[in-house]
Design a protein around this motif. Sequence first.
Motif, PDB file in Angstrom:
ATOM      1  N   ASP A  98      -4.173  -3.067   0.711  1.00  0.00           N
ATOM      2  CA  ASP A  98      -5.537  -3.234   0.193  1.00  0.00           C
ATOM      3  C   ASP A  98      -5.594  -2.901  -1.294  1.00  0.00           C
ATOM      4  OD1 ASP A  98      -6.499  -4.020   2.658  1.00  0.00           O
ATOM      5  OD2 ASP A  98      -7.268  -2.027   3.198  1.00  0.00           O
ATOM      6  N   THR A  99      -4.879  -1.851  -1.700  1.00  0.00           N
ATOM      7  CA  THR A  99      -4.868  -1.466  -3.115  1.00  0.00           C
ATOM      8  C   THR A  99      -4.184  -2.529  -3.965  1.00  0.00           C
ATOM      9  OG1 THR A  99      -4.756   0.860  -2.421  1.00  0.00           O
ATOM     10  CG2 THR A  99      -4.281   0.386  -4.727  1.00  0.00           C
ATOM     11  N   VAL A 100      -3.081  -3.094  -3.452  1.00  0.00           N
ATOM     12  CA  VAL A 100      -2.402  -4.178  -4.169  1.00  0.00           C
ATOM     13  C   VAL A 100      -3.388  -5.308  -4.457  1.00  0.00           C
ATOM     14  CG1 VAL A 100      -0.692  -6.027  -3.913  1.00  0.00           C
ATOM     15  CG2 VAL A 100      -0.088  -3.681  -3.308  1.00  0.00           C
ATOM     16  N   ARG A 101      -4.143  -5.714  -3.428  1.00  0.00           N
ATOM     17  CA  ARG A 101      -5.094  -6.825  -3.600  1.00  0.00           C
ATOM     18  C   ARG A 101      -6.196  -6.457  -4.587  1.00  0.00           C
ATOM     19  NH1 ARG A 101      -4.858  -6.572   2.219  1.00  0.00           N
ATOM     20  NH2 ARG A 101      -3.447  -8.152   3.092  1.00  0.00           N
ATOM     21  N   SER A 102      -6.689  -5.230  -4.503  1.00  0.00           N
ATOM     22  CA  SER A 102      -7.807  -4.831  -5.355  1.00  0.00           C
ATOM     23  C   SER A 102      -7.403  -4.693  -6.811  1.00  0.00           C
ATOM     24  CB  SER A 102      -8.410  -3.513  -4.850  1.00  0.00           C
ATOM     25  OG  SER A 102      -7.535  -2.422  -5.099  1.00  0.00           O
ATOM     26  N   ARG A 103      -6.105  -4.577  -7.073  1.00  0.00           N
ATOM     27  CA  ARG A 103      -5.618  -4.405  -8.447  1.00  0.00           C
ATOM     28  C   ARG A 103      -4.992  -5.678  -9.012  1.00  0.00           C
ATOM     29  NH1 ARG A 103      -8.439  -0.235 -10.355  1.00  0.00           N
ATOM     30  NH2 ARG A 103      -8.555   1.404  -8.769  1.00  0.00           N
ATOM     31  N   ALA A 114       7.630  -3.867  12.496  1.00  0.00           N
ATOM     32  CA  ALA A 114       9.013  -4.283  12.720  1.00  0.00           C
ATOM     33  C   ALA A 114       9.560  -3.442  13.872  1.00  0.00           C
ATOM     34  CB  ALA A 114       9.851  -4.093  11.466  1.00  0.00           C
ATOM     35  N   ALA A 115       9.132  -3.802  15.080  1.00  0.00           N
ATOM     36  CA  ALA A 115       9.486  -3.036  16.287  1.00  0.00           C
ATOM     37  C   ALA A 115       9.142  -1.569  16.062  1.00  0.00           C
ATOM     38  CB  ALA A 115      10.947  -3.250  16.641  1.00  0.00           C
ATOM     39  N   ASP A 116      10.044  -0.662  16.465  1.00  0.00           N
ATOM     40  CA  ASP A 116       9.781   0.765  16.271  1.00  0.00           C
ATOM     41  C   ASP A 116      10.357   1.259  14.956  1.00  0.00           C
ATOM     42  OD1 ASP A 116      12.469   0.576  16.870  1.00  0.00           O
ATOM     43  OD2 ASP A 116      12.473   2.190  18.359  1.00  0.00           O
ATOM     44  N   ALA A 117      10.896   0.328  14.126  1.00  0.00           N
ATOM     45  CA  ALA A 117      11.512   0.741  12.866  1.00  0.00           C
ATOM     46  C   ALA A 117      10.477   1.200  11.851  1.00  0.00           C
ATOM     47  CB  ALA A 117      12.337  -0.408  12.286  1.00  0.00           C
ATOM     48  N   GLY A 118       9.332   0.513  11.812  1.00  0.00           N
ATOM     49  CA  GLY A 118       8.303   0.850  10.848  1.00  0.00           C
ATOM     50  C   GLY A 118       7.343  -0.304  10.665  1.00  0.00           C
ATOM     51  N   ARG A 119       6.583  -0.256   9.600  1.00  0.00           N
ATOM     52  CA  ARG A 119       5.571  -1.267   9.314  1.00  0.00           C
ATOM     53  C   ARG A 119       5.745  -1.703   7.860  1.00  0.00           C
ATOM     54  NH1 ARG A 119       1.130  -3.356  11.656  1.00  0.00           N
ATOM     55  NH2 ARG A 119      -0.786  -3.702  10.458  1.00  0.00           N
ATOM     56  N   LEU A 120       5.603  -2.989   7.606  1.00  0.00           N
ATOM     57  CA  LEU A 120       5.926  -3.494   6.278  1.00  0.00           C
ATOM     58  C   LEU A 120       4.905  -4.505   5.792  1.00  0.00           C
ATOM     59  CD1 LEU A 120       7.210  -6.679   6.249  1.00  0.00           C
ATOM     60  CD2 LEU A 120       8.958  -5.519   7.595  1.00  0.00           C
ATOM     61  N   ALA A 121       4.930  -4.710   4.480  1.00  0.00           N
ATOM     62  CA  ALA A 121       4.210  -5.790   3.829  1.00  0.00           C
ATOM     63  C   ALA A 121       5.062  -6.247   2.657  1.00  0.00           C
ATOM     64  CB  ALA A 121       2.837  -5.341   3.341  1.00  0.00           C
ATOM     65  N   ILE A 122       4.931  -7.528   2.314  1.00  0.00           N
ATOM     66  CA  ILE A 122       5.599  -8.069   1.132  1.00  0.00           C
ATOM     67  C   ILE A 122       4.528  -8.667   0.237  1.00  0.00           C
ATOM     68  CG2 ILE A 122       7.282  -9.719   0.237  1.00  0.00           C
ATOM     69  CD1 ILE A 122       8.740  -9.507   2.917  1.00  0.00           C
ATOM     70  N   GLY A 123       4.535  -8.254  -1.014  1.00  0.00           N
ATOM     71  CA  GLY A 123       3.512  -8.702  -1.939  1.00  0.00           C
ATOM     72  C   GLY A 123       4.093  -9.051  -3.289  1.00  0.00           C
ATOM     73  N   ALA A 124       3.203  -9.309  -4.233  1.00  0.00           N
ATOM     74  CA  ALA A 124       3.600  -9.600  -5.602  1.00  0.00           C
ATOM     75  C   ALA A 124       2.628  -8.906  -6.540  1.00  0.00           C
ATOM     76  CB  ALA A 124       3.606 -11.110  -5.860  1.00  0.00           C
ATOM     77  N   ASP A 125       3.162  -8.437  -7.666  1.00  0.00           N
ATOM     78  CA  ASP A 125       2.303  -7.806  -8.659  1.00  0.00           C
ATOM     79  C   ASP A 125       1.549  -8.894  -9.443  1.00  0.00           C
ATOM     80  OD1 ASP A 125       3.899  -8.754 -10.798  1.00  0.00           O
ATOM     81  OD2 ASP A 125       5.152  -6.958 -10.774  1.00  0.00           O
ATOM     82  N   VAL A 164       1.660  -4.282 -16.342  1.00  0.00           N
ATOM     83  CA  VAL A 164       2.242  -4.214 -15.003  1.00  0.00           C
ATOM     84  C   VAL A 164       2.569  -2.778 -14.618  1.00  0.00           C
ATOM     85  CG1 VAL A 164       4.664  -4.578 -15.627  1.00  0.00           C
ATOM     86  CG2 VAL A 164       3.798  -5.442 -13.447  1.00  0.00           C
ATOM     87  N   ALA A 165       2.917  -1.927 -15.594  1.00  0.00           N
ATOM     88  CA  ALA A 165       3.155  -0.518 -15.297  1.00  0.00           C
ATOM     89  C   ALA A 165       1.879   0.152 -14.785  1.00  0.00           C
ATOM     90  CB  ALA A 165       3.677   0.210 -16.533  1.00  0.00           C
ATOM     91  N   LYS A 166       0.750  -0.243 -15.343  1.00  0.00           N
ATOM     92  CA  LYS A 166      -0.532   0.294 -14.867  1.00  0.00           C
ATOM     93  C   LYS A 166      -0.770  -0.088 -13.423  1.00  0.00           C
ATOM     94  CE  LYS A 166      -5.487   0.333 -15.914  1.00  0.00           C
ATOM     95  NZ  LYS A 166      -6.542  -0.188 -16.834  1.00  0.00           N
ATOM     96  N   PHE A 167      -0.392  -1.318 -13.037  1.00  0.00           N
ATOM     97  CA  PHE A 167      -0.536  -1.756 -11.655  1.00  0.00           C
ATOM     98  C   PHE A 167       0.281  -0.859 -10.725  1.00  0.00           C
ATOM     99  CE2 PHE A 167       1.516  -4.126  -8.205  1.00  0.00           C
ATOM    100  CZ  PHE A 167       0.422  -4.575  -7.478  1.00  0.00           C
ATOM    101  N   TYR A 168       1.560  -0.642 -11.024  1.00  0.00           N
ATOM    102  CA  TYR A 168       2.400   0.171 -10.145  1.00  0.00           C
ATOM    103  C   TYR A 168       1.949   1.634 -10.141  1.00  0.00           C
ATOM    104  CZ  TYR A 168       5.461  -3.806  -9.425  1.00  0.00           C
ATOM    105  OH  TYR A 168       5.949  -5.031  -9.050  1.00  0.00           O
ATOM    106  N   ARG A 169       1.445   2.113 -11.258  1.00  0.00           N
ATOM    107  CA  ARG A 169       0.920   3.483 -11.286  1.00  0.00           C
ATOM    108  C   ARG A 169      -0.263   3.628 -10.344  1.00  0.00           C
ATOM    109  NH1 ARG A 169      -1.096   3.994 -16.567  1.00  0.00           N
ATOM    110  NH2 ARG A 169      -3.211   3.593 -15.833  1.00  0.00           N
ATOM    111  N   THR A 170      -1.153   2.643 -10.350  1.00  0.00           N
ATOM    112  CA  THR A 170      -2.345   2.709  -9.507  1.00  0.00           C
ATOM    113  C   THR A 170      -1.995   2.552  -8.033  1.00  0.00           C
ATOM    114  OG1 THR A 170      -3.648   1.758 -11.313  1.00  0.00           O
ATOM    115  CG2 THR A 170      -4.618   1.718  -9.111  1.00  0.00           C
TER     116      THR A 170
END
Length: 267
Positions: A98-103, A114-125, A164-170
């Motif tokens: 949600d934060t990725v989208r809002s920024r 991903a089964a019991d391994a964990g939960r993932l998302a793939i996005g772009a800055d 882009v650094a501001k994006f990753y900081r946020t």
Amino acid sequence: MTDARGSARRNGAAPDRHTPGAPCWVSLMVHGLDATEEFYGALFGWEFRPGPQQLGPYVRALLDGREVAGIGRLPPDRHLPVAWTPYFASDDVDLTADTVRSRGGTIGVGPLDAADAGRLAIGADPSGAVFGVWQAAAHLGTAVSGVAGAPAWNELLTFESATVAKFYRTVFGHEEEPVVSADFDYVTLQLGGRPVAGIHGLGRVLPRDRGPHWVTYFQVTDVSDAADHVVHLGGQVLGPVHDTAQGRVAAVADPEGARFALLQPPG
């Protein structure tokens, strides 16, 4: 380019849970899974274990039984770039998405389990560079660092670093440490005062056919020998081996064109 895996310990020790915001995994999607396993197995000494099945044909690469990376097969009808993708740790991948989208970023895959391994998302800055987000469950991520064949650093090549650094900081809570130079646009992303990733602004020098993208560095014992091995195995060396403050580096590509870097630390 110091250790970039949050709480992952060096010299083969297993990690605790990765610090949120730290790079915690790298993954590659390819067309020829078997051939890619052969290439990286010969180059880095990786062995492979299948799964999780929810990701389709997918294997986890291991060094001495400890997980270091993932490789999956692209669907035949998907014409996506073949590229290494870093994943950043998150305690709540849905909130991070949600934060990725809002920024100004986008989410192209997930969030999904991903089964019991964990939960993932793939996005772009906002510049278009692709990255992943990983919420660990049974699979904590890269389990070894500081040894040959393990990921050593992740660096974003983009047009300019500040926005882009501001994006990753946020999104991930990174602190910024800019390199003060009139002709070198570089920001180190840090957590708790420790470098975890870099952003290199290249301006017009950035290849237009690639656009902004992340590059994963893998540690090697001898970068010249490793670069020669890349060529012998059917890959390419993209530029001369050169010295940096972090060690000797070579930019290379595997037989399908996935770009990565080899890093020989000093000493």
